[in-house]
Design a protein around this motif. Structure first.
Motif, PDB file in Angstrom:
ATOM      1  N   LEU A 162       0.875  -1.110   0.138  1.00 55.95           N
ATOM      2  CA  LEU A 162      -0.030  -0.104   0.049  1.00 55.95           C
ATOM      3  C   LEU A 162       0.939   1.455  -0.029  1.00 55.95           C
ATOM      4  O   LEU A 162       1.577   1.435   0.690  1.00 55.95           O
ATOM      5  CB  LEU A 162      -0.922   0.092   1.291  1.00 55.95           C
ATOM      6  CG  LEU A 162      -2.071   0.919   1.414  1.00 55.95           C
ATOM      7  CD1 LEU A 162      -3.285   0.403   0.170  1.00 55.95           C
ATOM      8  CD2 LEU A 162      -2.535   1.033   2.540  1.00 55.95           C
ATOM      9  N   ALA A 163       0.617   2.012  -1.102  1.00 58.03           N
ATOM     10  CA  ALA A 163       1.560   3.317  -1.191  1.00 58.03           C
ATOM     11  C   ALA A 163       0.567   4.454  -0.824  1.00 58.03           C
ATOM     12  O   ALA A 163      -0.432   4.672  -1.316  1.00 58.03           O
ATOM     13  CB  ALA A 163       2.022   3.647  -2.528  1.00 58.03           C
ATOM     14  N   VAL A 164       0.762   5.096   0.619  1.00 57.65           N
ATOM     15  CA  VAL A 164      -0.111   5.933   1.208  1.00 57.65           C
ATOM     16  C   VAL A 164       0.557   7.409   0.777  1.00 57.65           C
ATOM     17  O   VAL A 164       1.813   7.797   1.493  1.00 57.65           O
ATOM     18  CB  VAL A 164      -0.369   5.983   2.619  1.00 57.65           C
ATOM     19  CG1 VAL A 164      -1.144   7.106   3.262  1.00 57.65           C
ATOM     20  CG2 VAL A 164      -0.697   4.307   2.935  1.00 57.65           C
ATOM     21  N   ARG A 165      -0.150   8.130  -0.170  1.00 52.74           N
ATOM     22  CA  ARG A 165       0.414   9.609  -0.413  1.00 52.74           C
ATOM     23  C   ARG A 165      -0.242  10.491   0.389  1.00 52.74           C
ATOM     24  O   ARG A 165      -1.451  10.587   0.621  1.00 52.74           O
ATOM     25  CB  ARG A 165      -0.006   9.914  -1.733  1.00 52.74           C
ATOM     26  CG  ARG A 165       0.698   9.007  -2.905  1.00 52.74           C
ATOM     27  CD  ARG A 165       0.371   9.642  -4.286  1.00 52.74           C
ATOM     28  NE  ARG A 165       1.332   9.025  -5.373  1.00 52.74           N
ATOM     29  CZ  ARG A 165       2.303   9.662  -5.927  1.00 52.74           C
ATOM     30  NH1 ARG A 165       3.027  10.506  -5.225  1.00 52.74           N
ATOM     31  NH2 ARG A 165       3.054   8.792  -6.747  1.00 52.74           N
ATOM     32  N   ILE A 166       0.453  11.141   1.278  1.00 50.29           N
ATOM     33  CA  ILE A 166       0.153  12.332   1.875  1.00 50.29           C
ATOM     34  C   ILE A 166       0.097  13.764   1.301  1.00 50.29           C
ATOM     35  O   ILE A 166       1.128  14.182   1.123  1.00 50.29           O
ATOM     36  CB  ILE A 166       0.700  12.131   3.505  1.00 50.29           C
ATOM     37  CG1 ILE A 166       1.036  10.966   3.955  1.00 50.29           C
ATOM     38  CG2 ILE A 166       0.156  13.387   4.308  1.00 50.29           C
ATOM     39  CD1 ILE A 166       2.047  10.680   5.062  1.00 50.29           C
TER      40      ILE A 166
END
Length: 385
Positions: A162-166
């Motif tokens: 999972l790539a969580v972009r903030i």
């Protein structure tokens, strides 16, 4: 008054495609997902019109006079209102696959998450900051570091990444600083716990009448559900958790291993500013805009959370003692550089030794988190056999 000079960037610009047309396009479009601090429609909005001479600021004069201005302002407002918002009343004290999801998101979807402070809002008024109240609160017991979630990411399966972009993080107007004497074994200095409320205004923490500190907001706790065990949100592990890493902030991508269907993302414990090692911090409520991009599969060498900022690669590991966490974060960075560039482990290790850094995340209580930081400008591609 000096005559306004024409901007050559305006030439041949097609304004027939109204902002309403842009807003209807799929939010999974790469332009929506590639922005760091300016997200989604705002990125395209800035491309339609001229900027100031320095190229960094939008020319508000052009915007106000343009015939589409009313439509554009309306569409920006409607777009942000249509985003899913997961509110801070949907909290959990644990990372656990058995906790029902409070929301579902699609891969690439932009959404907002509201977070509560690390004490669940219990010490937001002066009468709740006295040593007597704090000791009574601790005696009664409470769950620290509550997190908003879990959030089910559609299509995520065990073994994925999972790539969580903030994309953006907003500070509350009120924060608090405090300590318990047993943290860092300072009982000989302090015999009572302390909490001080502080104002957050104009992008600064008002520490005192003569000290104001620019905010540097971070997400202290973020993670997914572990495969088997249930971990309190104040704990840490390979699922991430309360690592208190300064690079988990707007503009970063956090890569997390997925252990259960839907990933079950949770986040909270935000700080307006904090020190390395979390010697202390300004705890606060926050609002975060983010997206979760699903990467099918996972590197066989990825054991710990990874973070990518505009300028650095960061690996985070958790262990006791602290030096074991440092060793694990170093191993993870060697693997990551090898994967990205084809460098040998030997070359990657030597290069990290020259330009890398090792810094603590959360060093108050075990387990501890450490991170290895590597500047991306030194990455070089190597041919692989």
């Amino acid at each position: 008054m000096a005559e306004r000079m024409s901007d050559p960037r305006k030439r041949n610009r097609d304004l027939s495609q109204t902002f309403e047309t842009l807003a209807r396009q799929n939010a999974n479009d790469s332009e929506f997902r590639s922005g760091y601090r300016v997200a989604g429609i705002a990125a395209r909005f800035h491309r339609l019109f001229s900027r100031s001479a320095d190229g960094n600021h939008f020319d508000s004069f052009d915007y106000q006079r343009h015939e589409y201005s009313a439509c554009i302002r309306s569409m920006i407002s409607r777009y942000h209102l249509s985003m899913q918002r997961i509110t801070r009343d949907q909290l959990t004290p644990v990372f656990d696959r058995r906790v029902p999801a409070v929301a579902r998101v699609k891969s690439g979807e932009l959404f907002w998450v509201e977070t509560e402070d690390s004490r669940g809002g219990r010490t937001r008024v002066p009468e709740h900051t006295t040593p007597e109240y704090l000791l009574a609160m601790r005696k009664r017991g409470y769950y620290g570091n509550p997190v908003t979630g879990p959030i089910f990411v559609e299509g995520a399966e065990a073994g994925d990444t999972l790539a969580v972009r903030i994309l953006e993080q907003k500070c509350d107007t009120l924060g608090y600083m405090g300590y318990w004497p047993f943290l860092f074994h300072l009982e000989d200095f302090f015999d009572k716990p302390a909490t001080t409320l502080c104002e957050i205004r104009d992008g600064k923490v008002v520490f005192s009448t003569d000290i104001e500190i620019p905010v540097r907001p971070v997400i202290g706790t973020i993670g997914v559900a572990p495969a088997m065990e249930a971990v309190l949100s104040g704990g840490m592990g390979r699922h991430c958790g309360n690592v208190d890493v300064q690079e988990i902030c707007a503009g970063s991508i956090v890569y997390l291993s997925v252990f259960v269907d839907g990933a079950l993302l949770c986040l909270g414990d935000c700080h307006a500013i904090q020190s390395d090692g979390e010697i202390g911090s300004v705890e606060m409520r926050s609002e975060i805009q983010l997206s979760c991009e699903l990467i099918k599969g996972r590197s066989p060498n990825m054991s710990w959370p990874r973070i990518e900022t505009e300028e650095t690669l960061v690996t985070v590991a958790v262990a006791t003692p602290l030096e074991e966490a440092m060793r694990q974060s170093l191993r993870e960075m060697i693997f990551w550089i090898e994967e990205r560039t084809g460098m040998s482990k030997h070359e990657a290790y030597m290069l990290i030794g020259c330009v890398g850094d090792a810094r603590p995340g959360q060093a108050q209580v075990s387990n501890y988190s450490m991170r290895c930081i590597f500047p991306k400008k030194y990455l070089r591609q190597r041919k692989t056999s």
